[in-house]
Design a protein around this motif. Structure first.
Motif, mmCIF file in Angstrom:
data_model
loop_
_atom_site.group_PDB
_atom_site.id
_atom_site.type_symbol
_atom_site.label_atom_id
_atom_site.label_comp_id
_atom_site.label_asym_id
_atom_site.label_seq_id
_atom_site.Cartn_x
_atom_site.Cartn_y
_atom_site.Cartn_z
ATOM 1 N N GLN A 1 0.827 -1.205 0.000
ATOM 2 C CA GLN A 1 0.000 0.000 0.000
ATOM 3 C C GLN A 1 0.866 1.261 0.000
ATOM 4 O OE1 GLN A 1 -3.064 -1.366 3.244
ATOM 5 N NE2 GLN A 1 -4.195 -0.157 1.735
ATOM 6 N N ASP A 2 2.049 1.181 0.607
ATOM 7 C CA ASP A 2 3.025 2.264 0.508
ATOM 8 C C ASP A 2 3.791 2.112 -0.794
ATOM 9 O OD1 ASP A 2 2.280 3.240 2.965
ATOM 10 O OD2 ASP A 2 3.865 2.179 4.058
ATOM 11 N N LYS B 1 -1.267 10.080 3.459
ATOM 12 C CA LYS B 1 -2.124 9.359 2.517
ATOM 13 C C LYS B 1 -3.362 10.214 2.238
ATOM 14 C CE LYS B 1 -1.955 6.130 5.533
ATOM 15 N NZ LYS B 1 -2.101 4.921 6.370
ATOM 16 N N ARG C 1 -6.897 7.924 0.337
ATOM 17 C CA ARG C 1 -6.732 6.579 0.862
ATOM 18 C C ARG C 1 -7.621 5.578 0.140
ATOM 19 N NH1 ARG C 1 -6.252 5.999 7.273
ATOM 20 N NH2 ARG C 1 -5.980 3.863 6.507
ATOM 21 N N ASP D 1 -8.846 2.621 1.441
ATOM 22 C CA ASP D 1 -9.178 1.731 2.547
ATOM 23 C C ASP D 1 -10.677 1.796 2.795
ATOM 24 O OD1 ASP D 1 -6.701 0.626 3.338
ATOM 25 O OD2 ASP D 1 -6.135 2.508 4.313
ATOM 26 N N CYS E 1 0.641 6.985 8.992
ATOM 27 C CA CYS E 1 1.286 6.568 7.751
ATOM 28 C C CYS E 1 2.623 5.895 8.056
ATOM 29 C CB CYS E 1 1.504 7.775 6.834
ATOM 30 S SG CYS E 1 2.225 7.334 5.227
ATOM 31 N N LYS F 1 1.399 8.604 -2.489
ATOM 32 C CA LYS F 1 0.443 7.698 -3.105
ATOM 33 C C LYS F 1 0.108 6.560 -2.146
ATOM 34 C CE LYS F 1 2.290 8.451 -7.774
ATOM 35 N NZ LYS F 1 2.981 7.810 -8.914
ATOM 36 N N HIS F 2 -1.141 6.167 -2.193
ATOM 37 C CA HIS F 2 -1.587 5.051 -1.351
ATOM 38 C C HIS F 2 -2.375 4.096 -2.223
ATOM 39 C CE1 HIS F 2 -4.282 3.082 1.725
ATOM 40 N NE2 HIS F 2 -3.087 2.900 2.250
#
Length: 307
Positions: free
Chosen positions: A96-97, A120, A123, A125, A153, A193-194
């Motif tokens: 995700q990172d 982020k 996101r 999520d 983060c 960026k996420h």
């Protein structure tokens, strides 16, 4: 050593090899001497074998394995102790990172910052994570005064002197920007960026946010009042004693004027405030006595010594 990248992980067998290749894609062009330190926080899947395969190709990889799951703060602390780079990058292992943000973090450090945290901004999520996270970040900003949007983060860059000055334990890793700021280090932030989780599932639930608020209280205590407990407990005690005494004085005047004190809840409230105030003030006094009886001088991050 120019750069150390510390990556704690738990059961990320499907992500690790892809993560390694992405990191090399974006770090190699920087022409830096670097190392990758993976901290296996008690994985029970095939993560270690996937990493060993990558290590055959990339000798810069170093692996530390825990016998059981100790938590992210412990894993990061172990990685920090072993990091040899002048700059330390931390990131999560779930893809995700984005490793493409590493050069951007380094550029921000070059502007004079000691710690740069990722934000982020967009996101990917579920709402069950984003809403509690926003509440947590808002509360932390409000209580600490540090204008960072995303304390949680995992993508951050540190100068080595920062991680050497700030020990971490419990779940305090998310408060490293707070601890660094109060030590006098310059803290910055950049949007990063996420990505949506590609494999597996999140290792954190609602319990993490509850623990986070408890740890926030811990951070406030150890940074502001550890060496001056009277400033907290004494002030609280004086406020309670003042209002308690004020209530009792008013009731005493009324009693002298012939008004009975039976069935007056204010009487018990006044007595309670005075008792609580005396106890709190005494606690602060005892805390100051204990502090002064030991060599508990705070350790400060020294920037430079000129002789």
């Amino acid at each position: 050593m120019d750069l150390s990248i510390v990556i704690p992980f738990l059961n990320e067998e499907d992500s690790l090899q892809e993560l390694v290749e992405r990191i090399y894609t974006h770090v190699r062009p920087l022409n830096l001497q670097f190392e990758l330190i993976f901290i296996d926080d008690g994985s029970t899947d095939d993560s270690i074998n996937r990493l060993l395969e990558s290590k055959k190709k990339h000798p810069e990889i170093k692996i530390v394995r825990f016998r059981k799951n100790f938590g992210k703060s412990t894993a990061l602390s172990e990685g920090f102790d072993r990091a040899q780079g002048k700059i330390v990058i931390t990131m999560d292992a779930d893809l995700q990172d984005d490793p493409a943000e590493i050069p951007n973090l380094l550029k921000k450090l070059d502007e004079g910052y000691d710690l740069v945290s990722g934000w982020k901004k967009k996101r990917h999520d579920p709402i069950t994570k984003t809403v509690p996270s926003k509440l947590f970040n808002f509360t932390t900003r409000l209580l600490t005064g540090i204008k960072i949007h995303d304390f949680n983060c995992g993508l951050k860059a540190y100068r080595k002197e920062v991680i050497r000055a700030i020990p971490i334990y419990g779940e305090l890793h998310r408060y490293l920007p707070v601890l660094a700021h109060w030590q006098g280090f310059r803290v910055g932030e950049i949007p990063v960026k996420h990505h949506a989780r590609k494999f597996g599932h999140t290792k954190f639930g609602a319990r993490r946010f509850l623990s986070g608020f408890f740890d926030l209280i811990t951070v406030l205590f150890i940074t502001r009042y550890k060496h001056k407990p009277m400033h907290l407990f004494g002030l609280f005690g004086l406020i309670n004693m003042f209002f308690g005494a004020l209530i009792l004085v008013v009731l005493a005047i009324q009693w002298f004027q012939g008004e009975p004190l039976s069935r007056r809840p204010l009487l018990f409230l006044g007595i309670l405030l005075v008792i609580v105030g005396v106890q709190s003030f005494s606690l602060g006094l005892i805390g100051d006595m204990l502090t002064s009886s030991k060599d508990t001088r705070p350790k400060f991050a020294v920037k430079e010594v000129i002789e």
